[in-house]
Scaffold this active site. Structure first.
Site, PDB file in Angstrom:
ATOM      1  N   CYS A 198      14.683   6.365   3.506  1.00 47.04           N
ATOM      2  CA  CYS A 198      14.685   6.337   3.547  1.00 47.04           C
ATOM      3  C   CYS A 198      13.840   5.691   5.675  1.00 47.04           C
ATOM      4  O   CYS A 198      12.817   6.059   6.178  1.00 47.04           O
ATOM      5  CB  CYS A 198      14.166   4.392   2.982  1.00 47.04           C
ATOM      6  SG  CYS A 198      12.468   2.721   4.108  1.00 47.04           S
TER       7      CYS A 198
ATOM      8  N   CYS B 159      10.194   7.000   4.206  1.00 49.03           N
ATOM      9  CA  CYS B 159       9.297   6.049   4.754  1.00 49.03           C
ATOM     10  C   CYS B 159       8.969   5.791   5.457  1.00 49.03           C
ATOM     11  O   CYS B 159       7.661   5.558   6.508  1.00 49.03           O
ATOM     12  CB  CYS B 159       9.358   4.584   3.489  1.00 49.03           C
ATOM     13  SG  CYS B 159      10.670   3.997   2.865  1.00 49.03           S
TER      14      CYS B 159
ATOM     15  N   LYS C 175       7.813   8.789   8.405  1.00 44.84           N
ATOM     16  CA  LYS C 175       6.374   9.212   7.417  1.00 44.84           C
ATOM     17  C   LYS C 175       5.636   8.288   8.037  1.00 44.84           C
ATOM     18  O   LYS C 175       4.541   8.752   8.265  1.00 44.84           O
ATOM     19  CB  LYS C 175       6.588   9.179   5.309  1.00 44.84           C
ATOM     20  CG  LYS C 175       5.488   9.409   5.146  1.00 44.84           C
ATOM     21  CD  LYS C 175       5.307   9.371   3.358  1.00 44.84           C
ATOM     22  CE  LYS C 175       5.648   7.659   3.407  1.00 44.84           C
ATOM     23  NZ  LYS C 175       5.707   6.570   2.007  1.00 44.84           N
TER      24      LYS C 175
ATOM     25  N   TYR D 183      21.972  -0.309  11.461  1.00 47.11           N
ATOM     26  CA  TYR D 183      22.601   0.107  10.401  1.00 47.11           C
ATOM     27  C   TYR D 183      23.892  -0.361  10.190  1.00 47.11           C
ATOM     28  O   TYR D 183      24.358  -0.820   9.400  1.00 47.11           O
ATOM     29  CB  TYR D 183      21.928   1.214   9.419  1.00 47.11           C
ATOM     30  CG  TYR D 183      20.445   0.889   8.286  1.00 47.11           C
ATOM     31  CD1 TYR D 183      20.715   0.480   6.677  1.00 47.11           C
ATOM     32  CD2 TYR D 183      19.024  -0.123   9.021  1.00 47.11           C
ATOM     33  CE1 TYR D 183      19.928   0.250   6.102  1.00 47.11           C
ATOM     34  CE2 TYR D 183      18.290  -0.015   8.255  1.00 47.11           C
ATOM     35  CZ  TYR D 183      17.725   0.417   6.477  1.00 47.11           C
ATOM     36  OH  TYR D 183      17.290  -0.485   6.520  1.00 47.11           O
TER      37      TYR D 183
ATOM     38  N   GLY E 219       0.881  16.294  -6.247  1.00 45.03           N
ATOM     39  CA  GLY E 219       0.097  15.504  -6.392  1.00 45.03           C
ATOM     40  C   GLY E 219       0.341  14.701  -6.645  1.00 45.03           C
ATOM     41  O   GLY E 219      -0.754  13.201  -6.443  1.00 45.03           O
TER      42      GLY E 219
ATOM     43  N   TYR F 145       2.762  11.082  -4.648  1.00 48.18           N
ATOM     44  CA  TYR F 145       1.870   9.692  -3.037  1.00 48.18           C
ATOM     45  C   TYR F 145       2.476  11.039  -1.914  1.00 48.18           C
ATOM     46  O   TYR F 145       1.977  10.593  -0.900  1.00 48.18           O
ATOM     47  CB  TYR F 145       2.417   8.640  -2.960  1.00 48.18           C
ATOM     48  CG  TYR F 145       4.036   8.742  -3.136  1.00 48.18           C
ATOM     49  CD1 TYR F 145       4.946   8.420  -1.572  1.00 48.18           C
ATOM     50  CD2 TYR F 145       5.395   8.909  -4.015  1.00 48.18           C
ATOM     51  CE1 TYR F 145       6.253   8.385  -1.755  1.00 48.18           C
ATOM     52  CE2 TYR F 145       5.934   8.772  -4.662  1.00 48.18           C
ATOM     53  CZ  TYR F 145       7.104   8.651  -3.306  1.00 48.18           C
ATOM     54  OH  TYR F 145       8.382   8.409  -3.015  1.00 48.18           O
TER      55      TYR F 145
ATOM     56  N   GLU G 168      -0.042  11.858   0.788  1.00 49.42           N
ATOM     57  CA  GLU G 168       0.358  11.200   2.312  1.00 49.42           C
ATOM     58  C   GLU G 168       0.543  12.598   3.127  1.00 49.42           C
ATOM     59  O   GLU G 168      -0.600  12.067   4.629  1.00 49.42           O
ATOM     60  CB  GLU G 168       1.290  10.216   2.387  1.00 49.42           C
ATOM     61  CG  GLU G 168       1.095   8.679   1.645  1.00 49.42           C
ATOM     62  CD  GLU G 168       2.673   8.632   0.691  1.00 49.42           C
ATOM     63  OE1 GLU G 168       2.775   7.277   1.187  1.00 49.42           O
ATOM     64  OE2 GLU G 168       4.057   8.992   1.361  1.00 49.42           O
TER      65      GLU G 168
ATOM     66  N   HIS H 257     -14.461 -15.163   6.793  1.00 52.38           N
ATOM     67  CA  HIS H 257     -15.096 -14.176   7.120  1.00 52.38           C
ATOM     68  C   HIS H 257     -15.066 -14.218   8.426  1.00 52.38           C
ATOM     69  O   HIS H 257     -15.126 -14.559   9.314  1.00 52.38           O
ATOM     70  CB  HIS H 257     -16.468 -14.661   6.804  1.00 52.38           C
ATOM     71  CG  HIS H 257     -17.798 -13.686   6.778  1.00 52.38           C
ATOM     72  ND1 HIS H 257     -18.249 -12.668   6.176  1.00 52.38           N
ATOM     73  CD2 HIS H 257     -18.521 -14.541   7.723  1.00 52.38           C
ATOM     74  CE1 HIS H 257     -19.164 -12.070   6.166  1.00 52.38           C
ATOM     75  NE2 HIS H 257     -19.402 -13.303   7.444  1.00 52.38           N
TER      76      HIS H 257
ATOM     77  N   GLU I  30     -12.127 -11.203   1.806  1.00 49.72           N
ATOM     78  CA  GLU I  30     -12.388 -11.422   2.080  1.00 49.72           C
ATOM     79  C   GLU I  30     -13.096 -11.398   0.532  1.00 49.72           C
ATOM     80  O   GLU I  30     -13.186 -11.902  -0.744  1.00 49.72           O
ATOM     81  CB  GLU I  30     -13.885 -12.456   2.179  1.00 49.72           C
ATOM     82  CG  GLU I  30     -14.515 -11.543   2.703  1.00 49.72           C
ATOM     83  CD  GLU I  30     -15.446 -11.803   3.807  1.00 49.72           C
ATOM     84  OE1 GLU I  30     -16.162 -12.976   3.272  1.00 49.72           O
ATOM     85  OE2 GLU I  30     -16.327 -11.031   5.071  1.00 49.72           O
TER      86      GLU I  30
END
Length: 448
Positions: A43, A48, A51, A99, A176, A178, A182, A437, A442
């Site tokens: 990650c 992630c 990316k 980390y 095909g 994610y 992406e 709104h 909403e």
């Protein structure tokens, strides 16, 4: 004195491994972790986080264009891949350092090398050192799956895509899911010609059909080309450095880069699992129970290596549950129901709960509500791109059992809405909530 060198030895310092190490140490355990690549795991280092930073960078292409409609005199802009790449990699370095500091502050010993099992309570490091531990936790994550075909060595995966020397003018993306969608959105916004090649006929399996169809429609409008039912035959490297991709049922495609995004497999090879009796499933994932314990009582596993739900927050929760249960005296089991997910495509997708097809199969009688609209920003910008929100309701109980969204900021909106689904709230509860709104969110309380 303990007969073991450590109370816990963790193999893999990704999201799940780091969380388990830190929490176990906070409960007083003597903990060590081995990581052969970089602390932070998929990650943080090659997944992630970098990316999402590329996604942010890609969004500026449309934002700069749309700004002119909002009165900003924006000069023609040029994108510099080198600047974004280097800044993203610098941020990855910074996060890796944090980390490492976290582990150090909790007095977790870190071995920056490969470790393999040589017994139920013993590991061997790459330099030959042998270490014993009362318990061993496997948190080695997943690894990109690359199908075998002639010339596959000329392709890259999501591991290497963040380090490209230059931005390819033409990109072929295999897959095909994610990751494929992406990166298709990212490269397309950067100005590359993108072709997605899928061996099947569907993108984003597991997501609601209407939502994935909307992404396909928008992606094609943006200029992304799709080739379905076109398995790879070979990749040929040409004298000028370009690549020719040969496909079944399709003409050959010339590209500057080929990205294989055909899924990820549990990273279990070469760890010595079979030698110590750790059982694997048919996909090579470690079999574990609700307590994350493998078939060997002293060996546990969390995260993508177990192939339950391949999401970073799930791995973190599993690592926390393991440490609290085993070392904290707080037995904890992760609840895998209604786990939200997102696809950071252009536009992004957010989803939680059952799709319409799943709900019909499981519940029988359901009600569906949709809102198909143009975001206010898109209207003024002259952009025809439409958002789609979809709610699935159990007709017998009025409980909301699924929410599926595609549109600007869909993941940000979905995170809060997922709490309502997790809590078992009803359509009436949504209806009773006053709309905020004007906002896109909403629409969730105005569905009719």
């Amino acid at each position: 004195m303990s007969e073991f060198d450590y109370d816990l030895f963790v193999i893999g310092a990704g999201s799940g491994g780091v969380r388990a190490s830190r929490i176990a140490a906070s409960h007083g355990a003597r903990v060590a972790v081995a990581e052969e690549h970089r602390v932070g795991g998929t990650c943080v280092i090659r997944g992630c986080v970098p990316k999402k930073l590329l996604v942010y960078g890609a969004h500026f292409a449309e934002d700069i264009h749309d700004a002119r409609k909002f009165g900003w005199e924006v000069a023609d802009c040029k994108f510099n891949w080198d600047v974004l790449r280097d800044n993203v990699l610098a941020e990855v370095d910074r996060l890796e350092g944090l980390y490492g500091q976290t582990l150090d502050s909790h007095k977790v010993t870190v071995f920056k090398t490969r470790a393999t099992l040589i017994g139920p309570q013993k590991v061997r490091l790459a330099d030959g050192q042998e270490i014993s531990a009362e318990r061993i936790l496997l948190a080695t994550g997943g690894w990109p799956f690359v199908p075998e075909f002639p010339g596959s060595e000329h392709a890259i995966t999501s591991n290497e895509v963040f380090h490209l020397d230059k931005l390819p003018k033409r990109v072929v993306i295999a897959g095909g899911g994610y990751i494929a969608n992406e990166f298709a959105g990212i490269f397309n916004e950067f100005g590359s010609k993108v072709t997605i090649v899928n061996r099947g006929d569907t993108i984003l399996r597991g997501y609601d059909e209407q939502i994935r169809d909307r992404l396909l429609q928008i992606s094609m409008t943006k200029g992304i080309d799709f080739k379905f039912n076109a398995p790879f035959q070979s990749i040929e490297k040409n004298d000028d450095g370009t690549l020719t991709v040969h496909l079944e049922n399709c003409d050959a495609i010339t590209a500057d880069a080929v990205l294989i995004a055909t899924g990820r497999t549990p990273n279990t090879k070469g760890l010595g699992l079979e030698d110590v009796g750790v059982e694997l499933d048919e996909h090579g994932a470690i079999k574990v129970g609700d307590d994350n314990q493998s078939s060997v009582p002293s060996i546990y596993a969390v995260g993508d290596v177990t192939n339950r739900i391949q999401l970073t927050p799930v791995a973190i929760r599993e690592g926390q549950a393991f440490a609290d249960s085993v070392f904290g005296g707080k037995p904890t089991v992760v609840d895998y129901k209604n786990v939200p997910s997102a696809v950071f495509s252009h536009p992004p997708i957010g989803a939680v709960g059952m799709t319409e097809a799943e709900a019909r199969n499981k519940l029988g009688s359901i009600r569906t509500y949709t809102s198909d609209f143009r975001a206010m920003k898109n209207v003024l910008a002259g952009r025809n791109e439409r958002a789609l929100y979809k709610m699935i309701v159990n007709a017998a109980t009025d409980q909301v059992v699924g929410l599926h969204m595609i549109g600007p900021d869909a993941p940000e909106i979905l995170q809060a809405a997922a709490i309502a689904v997790k809590a078992g709230l009803t359509k009436a509860d949504f209806d009773a909530t006053v709309a905020l709104h004007p906002s896109m969110a909403e629409e969730l309380v105005l569905l009719k």
